[in-house]
Design an enzyme around this catalytic site. Sequence first.
Site, PDB file in Angstrom:
ATOM      1  N   CYS A 159      48.967   3.839  37.283  1.00  0.00           N
ATOM      2  CA  CYS A 159      48.605   2.521  37.785  1.00  0.00           C
ATOM      3  C   CYS A 159      47.640   1.855  36.790  1.00  0.00           C
ATOM      4  O   CYS A 159      47.237   2.486  35.808  1.00  0.00           O
ATOM      5  CB  CYS A 159      47.944   2.670  39.153  1.00  0.00           C
ATOM      6  SG  CYS A 159      46.288   3.401  39.059  1.00  0.00           S
ATOM      7  N   HIS A 194      42.778   9.620  42.127  1.00  0.00           N
ATOM      8  CA  HIS A 194      44.142   9.750  41.616  1.00  0.00           C
ATOM      9  C   HIS A 194      44.226  11.007  40.752  1.00  0.00           C
ATOM     10  O   HIS A 194      43.225  11.430  40.147  1.00  0.00           O
ATOM     11  CB  HIS A 194      44.510   8.545  40.747  1.00  0.00           C
ATOM     12  CG  HIS A 194      44.742   7.292  41.520  1.00  0.00           C
ATOM     13  ND1 HIS A 194      45.621   6.323  41.103  1.00  0.00           N
ATOM     14  CD2 HIS A 194      44.219   6.836  42.681  1.00  0.00           C
ATOM     15  CE1 HIS A 194      45.630   5.328  41.964  1.00  0.00           C
ATOM     16  NE2 HIS A 194      44.776   5.614  42.930  1.00  0.00           N
ATOM     17  N   CYS A 197      44.410   3.948  36.225  1.00  0.00           N
ATOM     18  CA  CYS A 197      44.631   5.181  35.475  1.00  0.00           C
ATOM     19  C   CYS A 197      45.025   4.904  34.025  1.00  0.00           C
ATOM     20  O   CYS A 197      44.597   5.618  33.119  1.00  0.00           O
ATOM     21  CB  CYS A 197      45.680   6.034  36.176  1.00  0.00           C
ATOM     22  SG  CYS A 197      45.075   6.642  37.781  1.00  0.00           S
ATOM     23  N   GLU A 240      45.424  11.489  37.820  1.00  0.00           N
ATOM     24  CA  GLU A 240      45.034  11.266  36.425  1.00  0.00           C
ATOM     25  C   GLU A 240      43.522  11.258  36.253  1.00  0.00           C
ATOM     26  O   GLU A 240      42.986  11.879  35.322  1.00  0.00           O
ATOM     27  CB  GLU A 240      45.596   9.930  35.905  1.00  0.00           C
ATOM     28  CG  GLU A 240      47.101   9.834  35.928  1.00  0.00           C
ATOM     29  CD  GLU A 240      47.650   9.141  37.166  1.00  0.00           C
ATOM     30  OE1 GLU A 240      48.644   8.398  37.031  1.00  0.00           O
ATOM     31  OE2 GLU A 240      47.099   9.344  38.270  1.00  0.00           O
TER      32      GLU A 240
END
Length: 158
Positions: free
Chosen positions: A80, A50, A83, A52
């Site tokens: 999410c 991801h 993260c 992040e």
Amino acid sequence: MNKYMKEAFKEAKKAYEKLEVPVGAVIVKDGKIVARAHNLRESKNSSLAHAEILCIKKACKKFNTWRLEGMEMYVTLEPCPMCAGALIQSRLDKVYYGAIDSKNGAVSSVCEILKNNFTHKVEYEYLEDCPECSQIITDFFKQLRKQKKFNENNSYFA
């Protein structure tokens, strides 16, 4: 849209061009961008890739520490659960996000992880003046459906 979110949005555009879900992130320290990243889950075949997480990894490497105190993240989509947890564990001061994720968001949507009493408190702010952040995601999935790459399992690379 502020200048840091604009930079995160540039990262989201890079993801879009790679047929990745268009999410971008930057980390800022003392008014300067110190790390930037975008989603690479498909190209890296990793559920951990991801924006992040990749951005946090870059900042940790740059400063040779896992503690990112005194730094803030700007990300185009609400983090999410994974993260949001990484934000806490890396001790970032604050996260700003440009779009709500009503299906997977863990800051203010599906759950509110950052409101819990963990060892570190991450402040957060939804920047409502960033409609481009949600629009690029909407456009991305519309384009995928048009290209008929989106099968019944929601896997666009099947």
